[in-house]
Write a protein that holds these residues in place. Structure first.
Motif, mmCIF file in Angstrom:
data_model
loop_
_atom_site.group_PDB
_atom_site.id
_atom_site.type_symbol
_atom_site.label_atom_id
_atom_site.label_comp_id
_atom_site.label_asym_id
_atom_site.label_seq_id
_atom_site.Cartn_x
_atom_site.Cartn_y
_atom_site.Cartn_z
ATOM 1 N N GLU A 133 -19.435 37.640 23.510
ATOM 2 C CA GLU A 133 -20.140 36.508 22.912
ATOM 3 C C GLU A 133 -20.303 36.678 21.410
ATOM 4 N N ARG A 141 -20.293 29.815 30.836
ATOM 5 C CA ARG A 141 -20.136 31.210 31.243
ATOM 6 C C ARG A 141 -20.468 31.331 32.727
ATOM 7 N N TYR A 176 -15.386 32.996 30.882
ATOM 8 C CA TYR A 176 -15.837 32.148 29.776
ATOM 9 C C TYR A 176 -14.849 31.008 29.562
#
Length: 203
Positions: free
Chosen positions: A162, A175, A197
């Motif tokens: 991230e 996510r 993701y």
């Protein structure tokens, strides 16, 4: 010609997790596609138009036998064979950790597609942490290799990925974190074994 047995959601919950993000009829590029199992799954479940990129000779042959459109190429050389914006999704399934030039691959994914989808083993999983604390590199279902023969060179946690996205112009859209066939929502960076993701170019 042999037909590929499509994995069920029970045996490959990661395939099902990716499929939920792919719109029916979409054009999908799978990087490091292996024998084409994911593309076959998406073709059957979502009616996608799929293409794969794979370097291994045996896997390329398996793709042909399974009716999957595949180009034999090294991901590290980029995706110059594909025009910008030519796909709806580019998928990198459990391959991110084995790629040398992570920034370049993510950049190319976002060049040739509207959205990228990646999945990778979560190095932050609690059992991995315990093995590191005991003085050993982790070995698990999602990280099955010994330290001396592993293809994985860029293991990362959810937090690492991230942060990478925020620094490299990728906006995370969704996510999902799994442990086996269970979705993890509580303490995902500690209790999840596999992370997914969906992201796009930062606007």
């Amino acid at each position: 010609m042999t037909n590929l047995t499509i994995p069920s959601t029970a045996t490959r919950p990661d395939f099902a997790a990716i499929a939920t993000w792919v719109k029916p009829g979409a054009k999908v590029l799978d990087l490091g596609c292996g024998d084409g199992s994911l593309l076959c799954f998406l073709r059957d479940m979502r009616n996608i138009r799929g293409y794969g990129v794979e370097i291994d000779d045996d896997n390329v042959l398996a793709c042909f036998n399974n009716g999957v459109n595949v180009i034999q190429s090294d991901l590290e050389s980029g995706l110059l064979s594909f025009e910008s914006g030519s796909f709806d999704y580019v998928v990198l399934s459990q391959t991110l950790q084995a790629v040398k030039h992570t920034e370049g691959i993510i950049k190319e994914m976002l060049r040739v597609s509207k959205e990228g989808i990646v999945s990778f083993p979560n190095f932050g999983y609690w059992k991995n942490r315990l093995q590191v604390m005991s003085g050993h590199m982790p070995i698990s279902e999602t990280l099955p290799y010994q330290w001396f023969d592993t293809p994985n060179i860029h293991n990362c946690t959810l937090g690492d990925f991230e942060e990478f996205c925020s620094q490299h112009g990728a906006r995370i859209l969704e996510r999902r974190v799994m442990s086996g066939d269970h979705q993890i929502t509580f303490l995902p960076n500690l209790l999840g074994t596999l992370a997914f993701y969906r992201f796009e170019q930062q606007k």
